[in-house]
Design an enzyme around this catalytic site. Structure first.
Site, PDB file in Angstrom:
ATOM      1  N   GLU A 178       1.339  14.984   9.441  1.00 46.88           N
ATOM      2  CA  GLU A 178       0.770  16.581   9.734  1.00 46.88           C
ATOM      3  C   GLU A 178      -0.622  16.623   9.538  1.00 46.88           C
ATOM      4  OE1 GLU A 178       5.662  17.395   9.874  1.00 46.88           O
ATOM      5  OE2 GLU A 178       4.272  16.424   8.523  1.00 46.88           O
ATOM      6  N   ARG A 217       5.668 -11.019  -6.509  1.00 50.98           N
ATOM      7  CA  ARG A 217       4.684 -11.756  -6.786  1.00 50.98           C
ATOM      8  C   ARG A 217       3.938 -12.012  -5.770  1.00 50.98           C
ATOM      9  NH1 ARG A 217       9.260 -13.926  -9.084  1.00 50.98           N
ATOM     10  NH2 ARG A 217       9.150 -15.960  -8.574  1.00 50.98           N
TER      11      ARG A 217
END
Length: 354
Positions: free
Chosen positions: A57, A218
């Protein structure tokens, strides 16, 4: 069944699109999107990017151009989750909406967090704001499955994952040696993305010992999950990648076991005379872990299945590999298949617990 204006559903779908942009970075907060509309025109939108930073918001209001700020007083703000009503790392979003004079708020679903749970809706209605609740409610709850599971079931949302051969085996029978690889370099990236979408990841003793996994991401960018391993008898060597100190790691073990020196790992004691799955989930809930990925092996996966403590399963099948024996893949019970598709040459099936 409630029916809502087409426009409300259209803008809420945009909220959900925005919310999904925060996947993997908002936990323990939910993914939330917000859209501000005036006279059929979007004048502001935003989403919660990561935990500790402004909520959707706030980002939506801040995105409104200076010339459009006067329009807020006759706008509708669409939010995919009830605006918060408490002070956390950021101020209450319902207060922002009230202070900006936005007269109408459309919400997908109530926030079941005990700190909110209708409080934001009540405060806005008390301020004279029209509040509509329930637009695309099921879609919003599905997007934030982990968040809702954590607060309603008092445990992390659990995803089971395994890869198997065409004839339903997840590994050959072996004492050491190289594990069977069902995934390829492309599908491995998808697996690491899946890891990054979870707060924690767990394997059993045999998997840790034979496969020596890193349980990292990774091949993907994001936040690595907390690594968990079960080692009741303390037989895992300190040389394993899990104990390399590169990522936070927790080892679940027995009170009578003294783990070897050099293990850079937090030890958590379990009572192995009873079902350990509820104990693990209770520990993770108290630690604030909202989602858990179970990567195996078969015994650990079966334990979660038999305990009924799972929500989603991802099963990858390599139809070009047949083992004709070995470690059988788990069998899901009380499951509903939700999707099946081919990715990088392998078939992926997704299931939900019913």
């Amino acid at each position: 069944m409630n029916t809502f204006p087409v426009a409300d559903e259209l803008y809420m779908r945009r909220c959900l699109q925005l919310a999904a942009c925060g996947a993997g970075s908002t936990s323990p907060n939910p993914m939330v999107g917000a859209v501000i509309v005036c006279d059929g025109r979007i004048i502001g939108e935003g989403y919660h990017i990561r935990a500790g930073e402004p909520h959707a918001e706030v980002n939506a209001v801040n995105s409104v151009k200076a010339k459009d700020i006067p329009l807020l007083s006759r706008s509708t703000i669409y939010v995919s989750l009830e605006p918060c009503s408490h002070y956390g790392k950021t101020p209450p979003c319902c207060d922002l909406i009230i202070s900006r004079g936005i007269p109408r708020v459309v919400i997908a679903t109530t926030d079941f967090n005990a700190q909110v749970n209708g409080g934001g809706i009540a405060r806005m209605r008390d301020a004279g704001i029209e509040v509509v609740v329930g637009v695309l409610e099921s879609e919003s709850r599905c997007l934030n499955r982990a968040f809702f599971t954590y607060h309603t079931c008092k445990r992390p949302a659990v995803t089971l994952k395994w890869a198997q051969s065409a004839d339903g085996f997840i590994d050959s029978l072996r004492d050491g040696g190289t594990p069977v690889r069902f995934s390829n370099s492309v599908s491995q990236v998808a697996v690491h993305k899946l890891r990054a979408m979870h707060d924690a990841i767990i394997v059993g003793t045999r998997t840790a010992l034979l496969d020596n996994p890193s349980l990292d991401i990774r091949h993907w960018a994001g936040r690595a999950p907390l690594r968990l391993v079960i080692d009741r008898k303390g037989k895992l060597p300190a040389s394993l990648k899990l104990f390399d100190g590169s990522l936070p790691t927790v080892c679940f073990t027995d009170a009578d076991v003294v783990l070897c020196n050099g293990k850079k790992v937090e030890q958590v004691l379990l009572d192995f005379s009873s079902d350990i799955i509820p104990q693990i989930l209770d520990y993770l809930h108290k630690r604030g872990v909202g989602s858990l990925l179970v990567e195996g092996g078969a015994s650990l996966l079966d334990s979660f299945i038999s305990s009924g403590a799972w929500d989603v399963a991802r099963v990858e099948t390599n139809h070009s590999i047949t083992l004709s024996g070995g470690v059988a893949a788990p069998s899901l019970n009380n499951a509903r298949e939700t999707e099946r598709f081919f990715f990088a040459g392998n078939e992926i099936a997704l299931f939900e617990r019913v």
